[in-house]
Scaffold this motif. Sequence first.
Motif, mmCIF file in Angstrom:
data_model
loop_
_atom_site.group_PDB
_atom_site.id
_atom_site.type_symbol
_atom_site.label_atom_id
_atom_site.label_comp_id
_atom_site.label_asym_id
_atom_site.label_seq_id
_atom_site.Cartn_x
_atom_site.Cartn_y
_atom_site.Cartn_z
ATOM 1 N N LEU A 1 -1.571 7.053 -12.259
ATOM 2 C CA LEU A 1 -2.746 6.399 -12.812
ATOM 3 C C LEU A 1 -3.545 7.478 -13.530
ATOM 4 C CD1 LEU A 1 -4.710 4.013 -13.090
ATOM 5 C CD2 LEU A 1 -5.670 4.690 -10.893
ATOM 6 N N ASP B 1 4.041 5.928 -9.111
ATOM 7 C CA ASP B 1 3.415 5.740 -10.428
ATOM 8 C C ASP B 1 2.250 6.707 -10.608
ATOM 9 O OD1 ASP B 1 5.150 3.764 -11.149
ATOM 10 O OD2 ASP B 1 3.711 2.119 -10.962
ATOM 11 N N SER C 1 -2.717 3.622 -2.617
ATOM 12 C CA SER C 1 -3.304 2.573 -3.442
ATOM 13 C C SER C 1 -2.387 1.360 -3.498
ATOM 14 C CB SER C 1 -3.523 3.108 -4.857
ATOM 15 O OG SER C 1 -4.001 2.095 -5.698
ATOM 16 N N THR C 2 -2.922 0.274 -4.022
ATOM 17 C CA THR C 2 -2.107 -0.911 -4.292
ATOM 18 C C THR C 2 -1.728 -0.960 -5.770
ATOM 19 O OG1 THR C 2 -4.080 -2.238 -4.662
ATOM 20 C CG2 THR C 2 -3.162 -2.243 -2.435
ATOM 21 N N TYR C 3 -2.149 0.042 -6.547
ATOM 22 C CA TYR C 3 -1.864 0.112 -7.982
ATOM 23 C C TYR C 3 -0.373 0.347 -8.216
ATOM 24 C CZ TYR C 3 -1.581 2.075 -12.685
ATOM 25 O OH TYR C 3 -1.237 2.326 -13.979
ATOM 26 N N GLY C 4 0.226 -0.392 -9.128
ATOM 27 C CA GLY C 4 1.611 -0.167 -9.550
ATOM 28 C C GLY C 4 2.594 -0.163 -8.400
ATOM 29 N N TYR D 1 0.870 -1.177 0.000
ATOM 30 C CA TYR D 1 0.000 0.000 0.000
ATOM 31 C C TYR D 1 0.898 1.216 0.000
ATOM 32 C CZ TYR D 1 -4.247 2.578 1.303
ATOM 33 O OH TYR D 1 -5.322 3.422 1.321
#
Length: 73
Positions: A35, A33, A26-29, A9
């Motif tokens: 988005l 990063d 977020s847990t994205y990328g 996270y």
Amino acid sequence: MRKDIHPEYHEIDVKLTDGTIYKMKSTYGSAGDTLTLDIDPTVHPAWTGGSHRLLDTGGRVSKFKKKYEGLGF
């Protein structure tokens, strides 16, 4: 909580369609990063109160109305 089963996270940048950038967790990328959103709250009719149009693809709405016309819809 068990260790090593949850995604990392971290903080990322979220870029809206108008170019505005927000920092979010977020847990994205991976950390840092970006988005980029195609649809966001500034342009989507669900949030802006825009009008909705019902598209009758393949006559589905007409078929439904014909099937249930006697019920008063």
